[in-house]
Write a protein that holds these residues in place. Sequence first.
Motif, PDB file in Angstrom:
ATOM      1  N   HIS A  57      -0.268  12.231   3.392  1.00  0.00           N
ATOM      2  CA  HIS A  57      -1.374  12.321   3.712  1.00  0.00           C
ATOM      3  C   HIS A  57      -1.702  13.824   4.386  1.00  0.00           C
ATOM      4  N   ARG A 117       7.535   9.906   4.749  1.00  0.00           N
ATOM      5  CA  ARG A 117       6.660   9.912   3.601  1.00  0.00           C
ATOM      6  C   ARG A 117       5.057  10.027   3.808  1.00  0.00           C
ATOM      7  N   ASN A 118       4.906   9.067   4.767  1.00  0.00           N
ATOM      8  CA  ASN A 118       3.428   8.853   5.222  1.00  0.00           C
ATOM      9  C   ASN A 118       2.894  10.299   5.604  1.00  0.00           C
ATOM     10  N   ASP A 119       3.527  11.006   6.386  1.00  0.00           N
ATOM     11  CA  ASP A 119       3.099  12.210   6.908  1.00  0.00           C
ATOM     12  C   ASP A 119       3.001  13.385   5.604  1.00  0.00           C
ATOM     13  N   ASN A 176       3.649   1.839   1.906  1.00  0.00           N
ATOM     14  CA  ASN A 176       4.105   1.764   3.304  1.00  0.00           C
ATOM     15  C   ASN A 176       5.113   0.844   3.440  1.00  0.00           C
ATOM     16  N   LYS A 182      10.047   6.224   6.132  1.00  0.00           N
ATOM     17  CA  LYS A 182       8.533   5.615   5.834  1.00  0.00           C
ATOM     18  C   LYS A 182       7.430   6.499   6.574  1.00  0.00           C
ATOM     19  N   ASN A 183       7.777   6.929   7.631  1.00  0.00           N
ATOM     20  CA  ASN A 183       6.767   7.430   8.559  1.00  0.00           C
ATOM     21  C   ASN A 183       7.025   8.986   8.114  1.00  0.00           C
ATOM     22  N   ASN A 196       0.757  -1.239   0.007  1.00  0.00           N
ATOM     23  CA  ASN A 196       0.032   0.146   0.090  1.00  0.00           C
ATOM     24  C   ASN A 196       0.827   1.210  -0.192  1.00  0.00           C
TER      25      ASN A 196
END
Length: 108
Positions: free
Chosen positions: A57, A52-54, A14, A49-50, A12
């Motif tokens: 989103h 990139r997620n922040d 992540n 990864k974290n 997904n």
Amino acid sequence: MTKGYDKKKLFNGNIDCKLIDDMAQKKLGIEIKPYKNKSYERKHILQMKNIRNDLAHGNQAFNEASSGLALNELQELLVSTTQLLNSLFSSIDSYLQNEYYLENVPKR
């Protein structure tokens, strides 16, 4: 019969070391070996990864996501990420070149 894969079922977005381990080692039997004997920091991959997620989103803007990191910390993240990718690609290349896929593969 359709050939290929459904990228939605693959992952997904992540991707971290755990997912890479699960996909490469457990499902395909590819042993990821350090590229040129240089290791990477798993914690740096998780941190990337974290971040990139922040960013993805909208939880943080780029300047916010990187504001708490010193230049040398950003460099460490880059080096670990690059080393992980080099290790992964080199291991996949070795797996294909040596035809290890013809051997017993772990069950999926």
